[in-house]
Write a protein that holds these residues in place. Structure first.
Motif, short mmCIF file in Angstrom:
data_model
loop_
_atom_site.label_atom_id
_atom_site.label_comp_id
_atom_site.label_asym_id
_atom_site.label_seq_id
_atom_site.Cartn_x
_atom_site.Cartn_y
_atom_site.Cartn_z
N LEU A 30 0.83 -1.21 0.00
CA LEU A 30 0.00 0.00 0.00
C LEU A 30 0.86 1.26 0.00
O LEU A 30 0.61 2.21 -0.75
CB LEU A 30 -0.91 -0.01 1.23
CG LEU A 30 -1.82 1.19 1.41
CD1 LEU A 30 -3.18 0.89 0.81
CD2 LEU A 30 -1.97 1.56 2.88
N GLY A 34 2.35 1.01 -6.62
CA GLY A 34 2.00 1.98 -7.65
C GLY A 34 2.76 1.68 -8.93
O GLY A 34 3.62 0.80 -8.95
N GLY A 54 -4.96 -1.45 -8.97
CA GLY A 54 -4.59 -1.50 -7.55
C GLY A 54 -3.64 -2.64 -7.20
O GLY A 54 -3.24 -2.80 -6.05
N THR A 56 0.02 -3.85 -8.33
CA THR A 56 1.15 -3.42 -9.16
C THR A 56 2.38 -4.31 -8.94
O THR A 56 2.50 -4.99 -7.92
CB THR A 56 1.53 -1.95 -8.85
OG1 THR A 56 2.10 -1.89 -7.54
CG2 THR A 56 0.31 -1.03 -8.92
N THR A 60 3.84 -5.65 -5.32
CA THR A 60 3.97 -7.09 -5.18
C THR A 60 5.39 -7.48 -4.74
O THR A 60 5.58 -8.22 -3.76
CB THR A 60 3.64 -7.77 -6.52
OG1 THR A 60 2.28 -7.42 -6.87
CG2 THR A 60 3.77 -9.28 -6.45
N ASP A 123 -4.51 -11.09 -1.66
CA ASP A 123 -5.05 -9.76 -1.98
C ASP A 123 -5.34 -9.64 -3.48
O ASP A 123 -6.39 -9.10 -3.87
CB ASP A 123 -4.03 -8.71 -1.53
CG ASP A 123 -4.50 -7.29 -1.79
OD1 ASP A 123 -5.48 -6.89 -1.17
OD2 ASP A 123 -3.88 -6.62 -2.64
N SER A 127 -8.89 -8.99 -5.60
CA SER A 127 -9.10 -8.03 -6.70
C SER A 127 -9.65 -8.74 -7.94
O SER A 127 -10.54 -8.22 -8.62
CB SER A 127 -7.77 -7.34 -7.05
OG SER A 127 -7.34 -6.56 -5.96
N LYS A 130 -13.28 -9.36 -7.35
CA LYS A 130 -14.04 -8.10 -7.44
C LYS A 130 -14.27 -7.71 -8.90
O LYS A 130 -15.37 -7.31 -9.28
CB LYS A 130 -13.29 -6.98 -6.69
CG LYS A 130 -13.44 -7.07 -5.19
CD LYS A 130 -12.41 -6.20 -4.46
CE LYS A 130 -12.88 -4.78 -4.26
NZ LYS A 130 -11.96 -4.00 -3.38
N ARG A 131 -13.23 -7.81 -9.72
CA ARG A 131 -13.36 -7.42 -11.14
C ARG A 131 -14.38 -8.31 -11.85
O ARG A 131 -15.15 -7.85 -12.69
CB ARG A 131 -12.02 -7.51 -11.86
CG ARG A 131 -10.89 -6.62 -11.33
CD ARG A 131 -11.19 -5.13 -11.35
NE ARG A 131 -11.77 -4.68 -10.08
CZ ARG A 131 -11.06 -4.44 -8.97
NH1 ARG A 131 -9.76 -4.58 -8.95
NH2 ARG A 131 -11.67 -4.01 -7.87
N ARG A 137 -12.14 -0.89 -9.10
CA ARG A 137 -10.94 -0.81 -8.26
C ARG A 137 -11.17 0.21 -7.13
O ARG A 137 -11.60 1.33 -7.38
CB ARG A 137 -9.75 -0.38 -9.13
CG ARG A 137 -8.46 -0.19 -8.38
CD ARG A 137 -8.17 1.26 -8.18
NE ARG A 137 -7.05 1.49 -7.30
CZ ARG A 137 -5.93 2.06 -7.66
NH1 ARG A 137 -5.75 2.44 -8.90
NH2 ARG A 137 -5.00 2.25 -6.79
N GLY A 138 -10.88 -0.27 -5.88
CA GLY A 138 -10.98 0.62 -4.73
C GLY A 138 -12.35 0.63 -4.09
O GLY A 138 -12.51 1.13 -2.97
N1 CTP Z 1 -0.90 -2.18 -4.00
C1 CTP Z 1 0.05 -2.43 -4.98
N2 CTP Z 1 0.37 -3.71 -5.31
C2 CTP Z 1 -0.22 -4.76 -4.69
C3 CTP Z 1 -1.19 -4.52 -3.70
C4 CTP Z 1 -1.52 -3.22 -3.37
O1 CTP Z 1 0.61 -1.49 -5.54
N3 CTP Z 1 0.14 -6.01 -5.04
C5 CTP Z 1 -1.23 -0.78 -3.65
C6 CTP Z 1 -2.07 -0.11 -4.74
O2 CTP Z 1 -1.64 1.23 -4.83
C7 CTP Z 1 -3.49 -0.20 -4.17
C8 CTP Z 1 -3.22 -0.05 -2.69
O3 CTP Z 1 -1.99 -0.72 -2.46
O4 CTP Z 1 -4.33 0.80 -4.67
C9 CTP Z 1 -4.32 -0.64 -1.81
O5 CTP Z 1 -4.50 -2.01 -2.04
P1 CTP Z 1 -5.97 -2.60 -2.12
O6 CTP Z 1 -6.84 -1.96 -1.12
O7 CTP Z 1 -5.87 -4.08 -2.10
O8 CTP Z 1 -6.39 -2.19 -3.63
P2 CTP Z 1 -7.54 -1.25 -4.16
O9 CTP Z 1 -6.94 -0.03 -4.75
O10 CTP Z 1 -8.58 -1.09 -3.13
O11 CTP Z 1 -8.10 -2.11 -5.37
P3 CTP Z 1 -9.02 -3.41 -5.35
O12 CTP Z 1 -10.40 -2.95 -5.60
O13 CTP Z 1 -8.46 -4.22 -6.47
O14 CTP Z 1 -8.86 -4.06 -4.01
#
Ligand code: CTP
Ligand code: MG
Ligand code: K
Length: 196
Positions: A30, A34, A54, A56, A60, A123, A127, A130-131, A137-138
């Protein structure tokens, strides 16, 4: 204090300590994530992204490395420290969790890798789901957002060690509250737009 309450408190503290590689893998994804998405911007047949922006590469890789690093540190200190503490505090619990305690840096790094990569992959699975259900996303999905990484971490760690069932249950309950608490703090600090 009631000895059973004391036992639950010790086991709860240990549950958080045990899960640190997963919690900090998630938090560092988090914080430091990015950039280029893991799915490279590709979509599935349903026309929606495989994972979305979300998840990246940077989040990861950094998340998994942090999980390994925390596990390494735990492996280096735990053998002497926590085990002794647990035995002083509650022999029953010490016996219960003994199999989950790493006692050298190699074991610790391996468990940290399992917990960290399990958290990151769990995680990403959240995602993915969800998709498929057309959740952007988010956007929040209660319980899945809190637990996808926890379930992933527990499954991966179970490939390396045996985790007692009551520790698993405690980890799940504690993780829901920790996740919500962290989000509320991030919201109050202005780092997030929503409190959940
Ligand atoms: N993040 C990332 N790489 C990952 C996991 C998380 O870069 N493998 C970063 C991203 O910037 C993401 C943020 O952590 O936006 C928050 O993660 P999460 O809440 O899991 O993602 P969301 O943006 O909420 O998207 P989603 O709906 O897919 O959960
Ligand atoms: Mg999210
Ligand atoms: K998530």
């Amino acid at each position: 204090m009631d000895p059973s309450i004391f036992s639950v408190l010790i086991l709860s503290a240990y549950a958080i300590y045990f899960m640190l590689p997963a919690y900090l893998a998630n938090a560092s994804a988090l914080t430091f994530g990015g950039g280029t998405p893991l799915d490279m911007g590709r979509s599935m047949n349903d026309g929606r992204r495989i994972l979305g922006d979300g998840v990246t590469w940077k989040g990861t890789i950094i998340g998994i490395l942090i999980g390994m690093g925390i596990g390494l540190l735990q492996g280096a200190v735990t053998g002497n420290m926590v085990q002794d503490l647990l035995i002083i505090g509650d022999p029953g619990i010490a016996q219960l969790v003994q199999g989950t305690i790493t006692t050298n840096t190699l074991q610790g790094t391996l468990l940290g890798f399992a917990l960290g990569s399990g958290a990151i992959i769990g995680d990403a699975c959240g995602s993915f789901i969800k998709r498929r259900f057309n959740v952007e996303r988010g956007r929040p999905v209660p319980l899945m957002d809190q637990l996808d990484f926890v379930v992933g971490a527990i499954i991966f760690a179970s490939l390396v060690i045996v985790i007692p069932l009551n520790l698993i249950i405690l980890i799940i309950v504690i993780s829901i509250f920790l996740h919500l608490g962290a989000n509320i703090i991030a919201y109050l600090l202005g780092m997030k737009n929503v409190w959940y």
